[in-house]
Design an enzyme around this catalytic site. Structure first.
Site, short mmCIF file in Angstrom:
data_model
loop_
_atom_site.label_atom_id
_atom_site.label_comp_id
_atom_site.label_asym_id
_atom_site.label_seq_id
_atom_site.Cartn_x
_atom_site.Cartn_y
_atom_site.Cartn_z
N CYS A 3 0.74 -1.16 0.32
CA CYS A 3 -0.07 -0.17 0.60
C CYS A 3 1.10 1.13 -0.03
O CYS A 3 0.75 2.06 -0.53
CB CYS A 3 -0.70 0.68 1.57
SG CYS A 3 -0.24 -0.57 2.83
N1 LIG Z 1 -4.76 -4.94 4.84
C1 LIG Z 1 -3.88 -3.34 3.98
O1 LIG Z 1 -3.99 -2.60 3.88
C2 LIG Z 1 -2.80 -4.29 2.66
C3 LIG Z 1 -2.53 -5.91 2.77
N2 LIG Z 1 -1.59 -5.88 2.08
C4 LIG Z 1 -0.76 -7.84 2.01
O2 LIG Z 1 -2.49 -8.62 1.26
C5 LIG Z 1 -1.76 -9.69 2.55
C6 LIG Z 1 -3.58 -10.02 3.48
O3 LIG Z 1 -3.42 -8.55 3.66
P1 LIG Z 1 -4.96 -8.52 4.83
O4 LIG Z 1 -6.00 -8.86 3.89
O5 LIG Z 1 -4.81 -7.43 5.83
O6 LIG Z 1 -4.54 -9.62 6.09
P2 LIG Z 1 -5.30 -10.08 7.30
O7 LIG Z 1 -5.55 -10.73 7.77
O8 LIG Z 1 -7.23 -9.44 7.26
O9 LIG Z 1 -6.30 -11.50 6.63
C7 LIG Z 1 -5.39 -12.61 5.74
C8 LIG Z 1 -6.00 -13.64 5.22
O10 LIG Z 1 -5.03 -15.18 5.30
C9 LIG Z 1 -5.70 -16.20 5.41
N3 LIG Z 1 -4.97 -17.10 5.44
C10 LIG Z 1 -4.09 -16.84 6.73
N4 LIG Z 1 -3.46 -18.22 6.54
C11 LIG Z 1 -3.54 -18.45 5.77
C12 LIG Z 1 -3.74 -19.71 5.36
N5 LIG Z 1 -2.06 -20.29 6.09
N6 LIG Z 1 -2.84 -20.69 3.73
C13 LIG Z 1 -4.33 -19.96 3.93
N7 LIG Z 1 -5.40 -18.89 4.21
C14 LIG Z 1 -4.43 -18.11 4.78
C15 LIG Z 1 -6.37 -16.19 6.55
O11 LIG Z 1 -7.67 -16.39 6.20
P3 LIG Z 1 -8.09 -17.89 7.74
O12 LIG Z 1 -7.14 -17.83 8.31
O13 LIG Z 1 -9.28 -18.10 7.08
O14 LIG Z 1 -7.94 -19.02 6.17
C16 LIG Z 1 -7.90 -14.69 5.93
O15 LIG Z 1 -8.41 -14.35 5.09
C17 LIG Z 1 -1.15 -9.52 3.13
O16 LIG Z 1 -0.52 -10.23 2.62
C18 LIG Z 1 -0.84 -8.55 3.32
O17 LIG Z 1 0.28 -8.21 3.88
C19 LIG Z 1 -1.44 -5.83 0.66
C20 LIG Z 1 -1.51 -4.76 0.40
C21 LIG Z 1 -2.74 -3.19 1.16
C1 LIG Z 2 -1.40 0.05 9.46
C2 LIG Z 2 -0.22 -0.85 8.78
O1 LIG Z 2 0.13 -1.68 9.76
N1 LIG Z 2 0.21 -1.21 8.08
C3 LIG Z 2 1.13 -2.33 6.91
C4 LIG Z 2 1.63 -2.34 6.01
C5 LIG Z 2 0.25 -3.03 5.06
C6 LIG Z 2 0.52 -3.72 3.26
O2 LIG Z 2 0.32 -2.80 2.53
O3 LIG Z 2 0.99 -4.40 4.07
P1 LIG Z 2 2.04 -5.80 2.99
O4 LIG Z 2 3.21 -5.65 2.50
O5 LIG Z 2 2.83 -6.80 3.69
O6 LIG Z 2 1.51 -5.79 1.80
C7 LIG Z 2 2.25 -2.43 7.84
O7 LIG Z 2 3.33 -1.12 8.19
O8 LIG Z 2 3.28 -3.15 8.25
#
Ligand SMILES: NC(=O)C1=CN([C@@H]2O[C@H](COP(=O)(O)OP(=O)(O)OC[C@H]3O[C@@H](n4cnc5c(N)ncnc54)[C@H](OP(=O)(O)O)[C@@H]3O)[C@@H](O)[C@H]2O)C=CC1
Ligand SMILES: CC(=O)N[C@@H](CCC(=O)OP(=O)(O)O)C(=O)O
Length: 342
Positions: free
Chosen positions: A149
């Protein structure tokens, strides 16, 4: 219709993918996985999806995803590199929202993510999924690494200046603020209401894992290694990223004209009029990144402001933008959401 699977459908980026894809004109959701909610109707966990999907969560497995044309991994780091290669071997395209395939140097990956990469061949073939800088490669990719992000906002703000050779690449600053949903939906004391409400703090000042990702990509834009100070902050809002980016000018130019021409044909980037101050709420729920360029009279510093929704242009919307390109669809399909203001 293209058949779509999501691994990690219960998380914040997973449900944002669901929200976007349920309204997508060419996508049919086929499999949404969860280990903890398998068997439960998706719309039971997320009532905003009632009437939009009848699917139930299923356990993640190769068999559950085998009928898909494209699978998103919305999972923590380490999951996609273990599970995506089997899908790719079946000819299924993959967009990974985690950092597993973002970094070119796998020693750097191991240093920042604390794990050895288990799919180095696919890491070498993966394409970095920032369409504004990498569109042609995304169109022909089987595996796309969606950017983080913070890296999305900072690259869109600084890459035009670096590519034009107008700033000193060794002296860049990105001062960034994020909403709490950036930390994901998992239980985490630091994201509790009582910990973040009415408060504001920096974190990761001496090192955040997005630093090597941003540096890698800005170095490509500059054609030389960059020097970057990157400081993230946590703000008491649910969604949104605000990046204030600073660079030292080494040549004179019409900066407003540079940004306007760079992004003139980009549907997801809005260059605001000179002197503007973009607000995170103007992009909440939309796949837009809004930019504004500033230079104080007599100063040799340019300041670029960038706002995006961390869950949309910073994650799931951008991932769908990449999906559209990979599958030969209209790049903007399903991504017409307008920011929620106020
Ligand atoms: N939040 C943000 O703003 C952003 C996040 N990201 C990245 O996107 C990814 C997801 O982020 P976010 O949605 O915030 O994370 P969450 O923690 O909200 O969700 C993670 C998801 O992954 C699933 N999960 C966890 N472990 C496993 C596994 N071993 N096998 C299969 N499924 C699994 C969980 O479901 P369950 O446990 O039910 O299986 C859950 O649905 C991360 O890598 C994050 O860094 C990227 C950009 C922005
Ligand atoms: C507020 C907050 O905790 N933000 C996350 C970044 C989320 C994200 O974009 O993470 P990935 O690179 O894992 O996809 C952090 O700083 O770790």
């Amino acid at each position: 219709m293209v058949k779509i699977g999501i691994v990690g459908g219960t998380g914040y980026t997973g449900v944002e993918l669901l929200r976007i894809l349920c309204a997508h004109p060419h996508a049919q959701l086929c499999a949404i996985t969860s280990r903890t909610e398998a068997g439960r109707p998706v719309a039971d966990l997320y009532p905003n999806l009632r009437g939009h999907t009848d699917l139930c969560f299923v356990e993640p497995s190769e068999a559950a995803l085998a009928g898909c044309d494209l699978v998103f991994f919305a999972t923590p780091h380490g999951v996609a590199m273990a599970q995506a290669p089997a899908l790719l071997a079946r000819g299924i395209k993959v967009v990974d929202l985690s950092a597993d395939f973002r970094l070119r140097d796998l020693d750097v990956f191991a240093q920042w993510y604390g794990m050895t990469h288990s799919a180095p061949d696919w890491a070498a073939k993966a394409v970095y999924g920032l369409p504004e800088l990498n569109r042609a490669d995304i169109q022909s990719a089987d595996l796309v690494a969606a950017p983080g992000c913070y890296p999305t906002a900072v690259q869109l703000a600084l890459a035009p200046l670096l590519a034009a050779g107008l700033v000193d690449p060794s002296d860049l600053i990105a001062d960034c603020k994020s909403g709490v949903s950036g930390a994901g939906r998992g239980a985490n004391v630091g994201a509790l209401f009582a910990e973040v409400n009415d408060s504001f703090k920096a974190y990761g000042v001496s090192g955040h894992r997005h630093l090597p990702e941003i540096s890698q990509q800005l170095s490509i834009a500059a054609g030389t290694p960059v020097g970057l100070v990157f400081t993230p902050h946590l703000t008491p809002m649910t969604r949104g990223i605000h990046a204030t980016c600073y660079a030292r000018l080494t040549a004179d130019a019409d900066l407003q004209a540079l940004f306007e021409s760079t992004y003139a044909d980009e549907p997801m980037v809005d260059v605001m009029p000179a002197g503007s101050h973009p607000e995170t709420r103007s992009v909440r729920g939309s796949n837009q990144c809004r930019l504004a360029v500033h230079r104080a009279p007599g100063s040799d510093r340019v300041v670029v402001l960038a706002v995006e929704d961390n869950l949309v242009k910073g994650a799931s919307g951008q991932a769908v933008q990449c999906m559209n390109l990979m599958l030969g669809l209209d790049e903007s399909a399903g991504l017409g959401g307008i920011g929620l203001l106020p």
